[in-house]
Write an enzyme that holds these catalytic residues in place. Structure first.
Site, PDB file in Angstrom:
ATOM      1  N   HIS A 195       0.873  -1.610  -0.033  1.00  0.00           N
ATOM      2  CA  HIS A 195      -0.318   0.177   0.241  1.00  0.00           C
ATOM      3  C   HIS A 195       0.854   1.383   0.382  1.00  0.00           C
ATOM      4  CE1 HIS A 195      -3.201  -2.334   1.535  1.00  0.00           C
ATOM      5  NE2 HIS A 195      -3.501  -2.655   0.407  1.00  0.00           N
ATOM      6  N   SER A 199       0.458  -1.390  -5.862  1.00  0.00           N
ATOM      7  CA  SER A 199      -0.063  -2.661  -6.726  1.00  0.00           C
ATOM      8  C   SER A 199       0.438  -1.911  -8.155  1.00  0.00           C
ATOM      9  CB  SER A 199      -1.426  -2.851  -6.938  1.00  0.00           C
ATOM     10  OG  SER A 199      -1.957  -3.514  -5.348  1.00  0.00           O
ATOM     11  N   LYS A 221     -15.906  -6.794  -4.710  1.00  0.00           N
ATOM     12  CA  LYS A 221     -15.113  -7.012  -5.637  1.00  0.00           C
ATOM     13  C   LYS A 221     -14.952  -8.166  -4.961  1.00  0.00           C
ATOM     14  CE  LYS A 221     -10.704  -5.772  -7.305  1.00  0.00           C
ATOM     15  NZ  LYS A 221     -10.490  -7.373  -7.384  1.00  0.00           N
ATOM     16  N   ASP A 222     -13.716  -8.153  -3.786  1.00  0.00           N
ATOM     17  CA  ASP A 222     -13.930  -9.155  -3.201  1.00  0.00           C
ATOM     18  C   ASP A 222     -14.641  -9.893  -2.487  1.00  0.00           C
ATOM     19  OD1 ASP A 222     -11.173  -8.175  -3.124  1.00  0.00           O
ATOM     20  OD2 ASP A 222     -10.584  -6.994  -0.743  1.00  0.00           O
ATOM     21  N   GLU A 264       3.053 -34.047  -0.941  1.00  0.00           N
ATOM     22  CA  GLU A 264       1.615 -33.114  -1.592  1.00  0.00           C
ATOM     23  C   GLU A 264       1.871 -32.715  -2.588  1.00  0.00           C
ATOM     24  OE1 GLU A 264      -1.847 -33.282   0.550  1.00  0.00           O
ATOM     25  OE2 GLU A 264      -0.461 -35.088   0.577  1.00  0.00           O
TER      26      GLU A 264
END
Length: 367
Positions: A195, A199, A221-222, A264
């Site tokens: 931040h 971005s 949006k999240d 895995e």
């Protein structure tokens, strides 16, 4: 309290964000939600887990069969690890596409989170104390013996003796329980770095002319993350053990190893690289460099991304090679799989060098 409210307000409300952020930028917030889910489910499981080699496997079965809703917490926890790595790899691939390594502090802290998550996932895998997890612990901890001079001493210190025992299990449990809290702080630091720089975006710029407030636009949006959580819940309830190995349902036997040791799925690409090189020292170095090589991107200061399409081509190719390596990692060590593993391991590192070279060269073309 006022300081904290201002801090979170600057991160989640008034943060200037690019208008061009697509759903690909949801991977980070999704990872944060999964981390919280893993910590909460892991805390519940720790209440009933017994850190003892003779009782650990039985304790897991007790959680599954006797504890009220214990099976829900367990299947969500171990499948949550797979969900975590799915979005973690998507997050990393998005970063490679978008030249996120230009944000040095963000990229460096993110890689550290990745390395610690791999360690965290491995230690949680061992706690089941089943055949595959026990012998995976033997194999992986033995790799530390390649460290010059102190290697064998470090291995014996982790084992707390001459083999993987109950004391080793206790060591892994303590680290597995404490590390997520450090990871939580590190993730917060990762967000602070992100931040402070802003971005990357699909228009490859950091200009102030396309910014808007993070809240409430990006809150909406999240909320798409909950759709993926709903799909995950359905998958876990319908196919709870689809991603598990049959050997994980057999109690650990120190006297007999599985015929074919396989980690895995999210470690398979690294395991294929390790097995591809006959020399143990070089294999371990290649294993480490499969992740650490991305730190070299921090050595270049380049903010002009001209060769975007060239970069996308090589990143797509890199993803394809990583998928093939993951498939080879679960194959038997025999012809032609061993030869293919060596070839694709070479391709893996070659593509990282090409992506690095493309990033380096493009800064001279910017004018």
């Amino acid at each position: 309290m006022l300081v904290l409210s201002k801090f979170f307000g600057s991160m989640l409300v008034s943060l200037p964000s690019s208008k061009s952020l697509t759903l690909g930028w949801n991977y980070g917030s999704m990872l944060g939600m999964i981390l919280i889910m893993q910590i909460l489910t892991g805390m519940f499981l720790s209440f009933y887990y017994v850190v003892d080699g003779s009782m650990a496997f039985s304790a897991v079965q007790y959680i599954m069969y006797e504890v009220n809703l214990g099976w829900v917490f367990r299947v969500f926890h171990f499948n949550g690890a797979s969900l975590f790595f799915i979005f973690l790899y998507l997050h990393i691939f998005k970063g490679l596409f978008m030249f996120s390594y230009r944000l040095k502090s963000v990229w460096g802290s993110g890689l550290l989170v990745y390395l610690l998550l791999m360690m965290e996932a491995f230690m949680g895998y061992v706690l089941v104390w089943a055949q595959m997890s026990f012998w995976a612990a033997v194999v992986i901890t033995s790799l530390l013996s390649v460290i010059p001079i102190w290697g064998p001493m470090i291995v014996m210190w982790i084992w707390s003796g001459f083999g993987v025992t109950s004391s080793t299990l206790k060591f892994f449990f303590v680290i597995h329980f404490l590390l997520p809290w450090f990871l939580l702080v590190l993730v917060m630091l990762h967000m602070v770095f992100l931040h402070s720089t802003g971005s990357t975006s699909s228009i490859y710029c950091h200009g102030d002319y396309d910014k808007l407030m993070f809240g409430p636009y990006y809150w909406n949006k999240d909320f798409y993350n909950f759709l993926f959580f709903f799909i995950f819940i359905l998958f876990v309830l319908i196919y709870p053990f689809f991603l598990g190995d049959p050997e994980m349902f057999i109690e650990a036997d120190p006297m007999m190893s599985p015929v074919h040791i396989v980690p895995e799925w999210y470690f398979l690409f690294a395991y294929a690289i390790l097995r591809a090189i006959p020399n143990k020292v070089l294999g371990v170095v290649a294993l480490l460099m499969s992740i650490f090589s991305f730190y070299f991107f921090l050595l270049i200061s380049n903010y002009g991304s001209l060769l975007v399409k060239v970069n996308k081509f090589f990143v797509f190719f890199y993803i394809l090679v990583s998928v093939v390596l993951s498939w080879l990692g679960q194959c038997l060590v025999e012809y032609p799989f061993s030869e293919l593993s060596l070839f694709f391991s070479f391709l893996y590192f070659f593509l990282i060098v090409i992506i690095f070279f493309n990033f380096y060269v493009s800064k001279f073309l910017f004018f």
